[in-house]
Design a protein around this motif. Structure first.
Motif, PDB file in Angstrom:
ATOM      1  N   LEU A 142      27.723  54.212  46.409  1.00  0.00           N
ATOM      2  CA  LEU A 142      26.890  54.531  45.249  1.00  0.00           C
ATOM      3  C   LEU A 142      25.429  54.722  45.635  1.00  0.00           C
ATOM      4  O   LEU A 142      24.711  55.517  45.020  1.00  0.00           O
ATOM      5  N   LEU A 143      24.955  53.972  46.644  1.00  0.00           N
ATOM      6  CA  LEU A 143      23.547  54.006  47.021  1.00  0.00           C
ATOM      7  C   LEU A 143      23.282  54.940  48.201  1.00  0.00           C
ATOM      8  O   LEU A 143      22.134  55.038  48.664  1.00  0.00           O
ATOM      9  N   GLY A 144      24.308  55.594  48.704  1.00  0.00           N
ATOM     10  CA  GLY A 144      24.134  56.484  49.842  1.00  0.00           C
ATOM     11  C   GLY A 144      23.779  55.748  51.123  1.00  0.00           C
ATOM     12  O   GLY A 144      23.077  56.291  51.985  1.00  0.00           O
ATOM     13  N   LEU A 145      24.265  54.527  51.253  1.00  0.00           N
ATOM     14  CA  LEU A 145      23.981  53.712  52.428  1.00  0.00           C
ATOM     15  C   LEU A 145      25.245  53.513  53.251  1.00  0.00           C
ATOM     16  O   LEU A 145      26.354  53.845  52.814  1.00  0.00           O
ATOM     17  N   SER A 146      25.070  52.950  54.437  1.00  0.00           N
ATOM     18  CA  SER A 146      26.209  52.606  55.287  1.00  0.00           C
ATOM     19  C   SER A 146      26.059  51.172  55.761  1.00  0.00           C
ATOM     20  O   SER A 146      24.986  50.561  55.633  1.00  0.00           O
ATOM     21  N   ALA A 147      27.122  50.637  56.336  1.00  0.00           N
ATOM     22  CA  ALA A 147      27.082  49.265  56.846  1.00  0.00           C
ATOM     23  C   ALA A 147      26.013  49.108  57.925  1.00  0.00           C
ATOM     24  O   ALA A 147      25.452  48.020  58.102  1.00  0.00           O
ATOM     25  N   ALA A 148      25.697  50.183  58.637  1.00  0.00           N
ATOM     26  CA  ALA A 148      24.676  50.125  59.681  1.00  0.00           C
ATOM     27  C   ALA A 148      23.288  49.902  59.109  1.00  0.00           C
ATOM     28  O   ALA A 148      22.368  49.499  59.838  1.00  0.00           O
ATOM     29  N   ASP A 149      23.096  50.144  57.815  1.00  0.00           N
ATOM     30  CA  ASP A 149      21.793  49.933  57.179  1.00  0.00           C
ATOM     31  C   ASP A 149      21.550  48.466  56.825  1.00  0.00           C
ATOM     32  O   ASP A 149      20.421  48.102  56.457  1.00  0.00           O
ATOM     33  N   LEU A 150      22.572  47.621  56.919  1.00  0.00           N
ATOM     34  CA  LEU A 150      22.461  46.229  56.493  1.00  0.00           C
ATOM     35  C   LEU A 150      22.030  45.330  57.642  1.00  0.00           C
ATOM     36  O   LEU A 150      22.368  45.569  58.805  1.00  0.00           O
ATOM     37  N   ARG A 151      21.302  44.269  57.296  1.00  0.00           N
ATOM     38  CA  ARG A 151      20.928  43.254  58.278  1.00  0.00           C
ATOM     39  C   ARG A 151      22.063  42.260  58.427  1.00  0.00           C
ATOM     40  O   ARG A 151      22.486  41.611  57.456  1.00  0.00           O
ATOM     41  N   ALA A 152      22.541  42.101  59.666  1.00  0.00           N
ATOM     42  CA  ALA A 152      23.643  41.178  59.915  1.00  0.00           C
ATOM     43  C   ALA A 152      23.226  39.724  59.720  1.00  0.00           C
ATOM     44  O   ALA A 152      24.053  38.871  59.373  1.00  0.00           O
ATOM     45  N   ASP A 153      21.926  39.423  59.933  1.00  0.00           N
ATOM     46  CA  ASP A 153      21.465  38.046  59.812  1.00  0.00           C
ATOM     47  C   ASP A 153      21.175  37.637  58.369  1.00  0.00           C
ATOM     48  O   ASP A 153      20.879  36.469  58.097  1.00  0.00           O
ATOM     49  N   TYR A 154      21.227  38.596  57.438  1.00  0.00           N
ATOM     50  CA  TYR A 154      21.109  38.321  56.002  1.00  0.00           C
ATOM     51  C   TYR A 154      22.342  38.938  55.331  1.00  0.00           C
ATOM     52  O   TYR A 154      22.276  40.019  54.754  1.00  0.00           O
ATOM     53  N   PRO A 155      23.484  38.285  55.421  1.00  0.00           N
ATOM     54  CA  PRO A 155      24.746  38.911  55.008  1.00  0.00           C
ATOM     55  C   PRO A 155      24.831  39.162  53.509  1.00  0.00           C
ATOM     56  O   PRO A 155      24.250  38.433  52.703  1.00  0.00           O
ATOM     57  N   HIS A 156      25.552  40.206  53.156  1.00  0.00           N
ATOM     58  CA  HIS A 156      25.768  40.561  51.756  1.00  0.00           C
ATOM     59  C   HIS A 156      26.573  39.453  51.078  1.00  0.00           C
ATOM     60  O   HIS A 156      27.516  38.901  51.641  1.00  0.00           O
ATOM     61  N   ARG A 157      26.178  39.154  49.833  1.00  0.00           N
ATOM     62  CA  ARG A 157      26.833  38.090  49.077  1.00  0.00           C
ATOM     63  C   ARG A 157      26.689  38.372  47.582  1.00  0.00           C
ATOM     64  O   ARG A 157      25.846  39.163  47.158  1.00  0.00           O
ATOM     65  N   PHE A 158      27.497  37.698  46.782  1.00  0.00           N
ATOM     66  CA  PHE A 158      27.204  37.509  45.375  1.00  0.00           C
ATOM     67  C   PHE A 158      26.334  36.270  45.252  1.00  0.00           C
ATOM     68  O   PHE A 158      26.644  35.228  45.859  1.00  0.00           O
ATOM     69  N   VAL A 159      25.249  36.358  44.478  1.00  0.00           N
ATOM     70  CA  VAL A 159      24.343  35.221  44.326  1.00  0.00           C
ATOM     71  C   VAL A 159      24.206  34.909  42.843  1.00  0.00           C
ATOM     72  O   VAL A 159      24.272  35.800  41.992  1.00  0.00           O
ATOM     73  N   GLU A 172      15.877  48.560  57.600  1.00  0.00           N
ATOM     74  CA  GLU A 172      14.696  49.401  57.804  1.00  0.00           C
ATOM     75  C   GLU A 172      13.945  49.641  56.496  1.00  0.00           C
ATOM     76  O   GLU A 172      14.551  49.988  55.473  1.00  0.00           O
ATOM     77  N   PRO A 173      12.611  49.484  56.526  1.00  0.00           N
ATOM     78  CA  PRO A 173      11.824  49.774  55.323  1.00  0.00           C
ATOM     79  C   PRO A 173      12.024  51.198  54.806  1.00  0.00           C
ATOM     80  O   PRO A 173      11.997  51.436  53.592  1.00  0.00           O
ATOM     81  N   GLU A 174      12.230  52.147  55.721  1.00  0.00           N
ATOM     82  CA  GLU A 174      12.387  53.534  55.300  1.00  0.00           C
ATOM     83  C   GLU A 174      13.637  53.726  54.451  1.00  0.00           C
ATOM     84  O   GLU A 174      13.619  54.449  53.444  1.00  0.00           O
ATOM     85  N   ARG A 175      14.734  53.076  54.821  1.00  0.00           N
ATOM     86  CA  ARG A 175      15.962  53.182  54.042  1.00  0.00           C
ATOM     87  C   ARG A 175      15.799  52.453  52.709  1.00  0.00           C
ATOM     88  O   ARG A 175      16.307  52.893  51.681  1.00  0.00           O
ATOM     89  N   VAL A 201      18.758  44.777  45.958  1.00  0.00           N
ATOM     90  CA  VAL A 201      18.625  45.334  47.304  1.00  0.00           C
ATOM     91  C   VAL A 201      17.270  44.867  47.818  1.00  0.00           C
ATOM     92  O   VAL A 201      16.242  45.091  47.172  1.00  0.00           O
ATOM     93  N   ALA A 202      17.262  44.198  48.967  1.00  0.00           N
ATOM     94  CA  ALA A 202      16.037  43.555  49.455  1.00  0.00           C
ATOM     95  C   ALA A 202      15.734  43.965  50.887  1.00  0.00           C
ATOM     96  O   ALA A 202      16.589  44.493  51.605  1.00  0.00           O
ATOM     97  N   ARG A 203      14.492  43.703  51.275  1.00  0.00           N
ATOM     98  CA  ARG A 203      14.089  43.836  52.678  1.00  0.00           C
ATOM     99  C   ARG A 203      13.244  42.625  53.047  1.00  0.00           C
ATOM    100  O   ARG A 203      12.612  41.995  52.184  1.00  0.00           O
ATOM    101  N   VAL A 204      13.206  42.330  54.336  1.00  0.00           N
ATOM    102  CA  VAL A 204      12.483  41.165  54.840  1.00  0.00           C
ATOM    103  C   VAL A 204      11.115  41.604  55.333  1.00  0.00           C
ATOM    104  O   VAL A 204      11.000  42.484  56.188  1.00  0.00           O
ATOM    105  N   ILE A 205      10.060  41.000  54.786  1.00  0.00           N
ATOM    106  CA  ILE A 205       8.711  41.218  55.288  1.00  0.00           C
ATOM    107  C   ILE A 205       8.378  40.154  56.329  1.00  0.00           C
ATOM    108  O   ILE A 205       7.833  40.437  57.396  1.00  0.00           O
ATOM    109  N   SER A 206       8.702  38.909  56.012  1.00  0.00           N
ATOM    110  CA  SER A 206       8.575  37.777  56.923  1.00  0.00           C
ATOM    111  C   SER A 206       9.631  36.770  56.491  1.00  0.00           C
ATOM    112  O   SER A 206      10.290  36.961  55.460  1.00  0.00           O
TER     113      SER A 206
END
Length: 288
Positions: A142-159, A172-175, A201-206
């Protein structure tokens, strides 16, 4: 329809054109469900809060609160809770308030700092759950993304911290900035999955600073500018996966992509509910 005073607040912002707008009705005791739904749809914000009972059980700062999006009632809404507490503080004075919500009692503290009134609430006990592969694959498509776009150290979950949110963290910030989606298609899938709240959908700054896009297609809205319940759920996720060392303070930025930047302060204790804080400022009602 019964005449009621409708206030409008921008939560998690110090300016009316930032943060997340919320409708607030402090005297909704005589309104029916259909009337509250009509008001929420007419306002058009992601959520409107209705204080249906106040000074409950002999307690002068306790009341029942309900939340409606333009299309349905939702169990809990963080930014509308903050907005309602700030509106009550303006009317009744600073201090604590307790709201009876669809997910249990929520107690808020209100205070003034640097000329702005803010509020903080402690969420219900957060939790996380595995996300099945087919759900992940559906979201990525739906979002035009792939598994390669995800951070392995912040795994996908239901929260969860009042509402259930699917959560993806991108590498990546660009994605993060460039992904797009069809609001109607995403809304249809969310309805089918019975997800009442946002897709995060999140990204890590620090390690203690993040940026989030909370996808919430409803009416003319595609993304939520600030989402307190999602911020609480994200704090619980960080603690559960040992991605921070509590007690810890986290900042979540949101709303940049829809032109309403917000800042959400999240305190993650060693155990229990997550504390979410932010300011709210009144928005001048549109001329009729």
């Amino acid at each position: 329809m019964t005449t009621v005073l409708i206030q409008r607040y921008a939560a998690f912002s110090t300016t009316p054109d930032g943060g997340n707008p919320a409708g607030v009705v402090l005297d909704a005791g005589d309104l029916t469900d259909d009337q509250m739904q009509h008001i929420a749809a007419d306002i058009g914000y992601a959520e409107t809060a209705f204080l249906t009972r106040f000074r409950a059980d002999g307690e002068p700062r306790r009341g029942r609160i309900r939340y409606f999006s333009p299309v349905a009632e939702v169990p809990f809404c963080g930014h509308a809770t903050i907005a309602t507490a700030v509106a009550l503080a303006a009317r009744d004075g600073l201090g604590a308030f307790t709201f009876e919500t669809g997910i249990g009692d929520i107690t808020l503290a209100t205070a003034e700092s640097d000329g702005y009134v803010g509020a903080s609430f402690t969420s219900v006990e957060p939790s996380i759950d595995e996300m099945p592969y087919e759900v992940l694959a559906e979201l990525l498509e739906l979002l035009g993304l792939s598994a390669a776009d995800l951070r392995a150290d912040y795994p996908h979950r239901f929260v969860y911290a009042g509402n259930t949110h699917p959560l993806l963290v991108l590498r990546e910030p660009e994605r993060f900035d460039s992904f797009t989606f069809d609001p109607d298609e995403l809304r249809a899938r969310m309805n089918r999955r019975n997800w009442p709240a946002t897709v995060i959908v999140a990204r890590v700054i620090s390690p203690t600073e993040f940026e989030a896009r909370n996808l919430f297609p409803v009416g003319s809205i595609s993304e939520d500018p600030a989402t307190g319940a999602a911020a609480a759920a994200f704090g619980g996720y960080l603690r559960a996966l040992h991605l921070i060392h509590p007690p810890a303070d986290v900042v979540i930025h949101q709303g940049r992509h829809v032109g309403r930047p917000s800042r959400i302060a999240v305190h993650v204790p060693e155990a229990g509910g997550i504390v979410v804080s932010g300011t709210a400022v009144e928005i001048q009602a549109p001329l009729s």
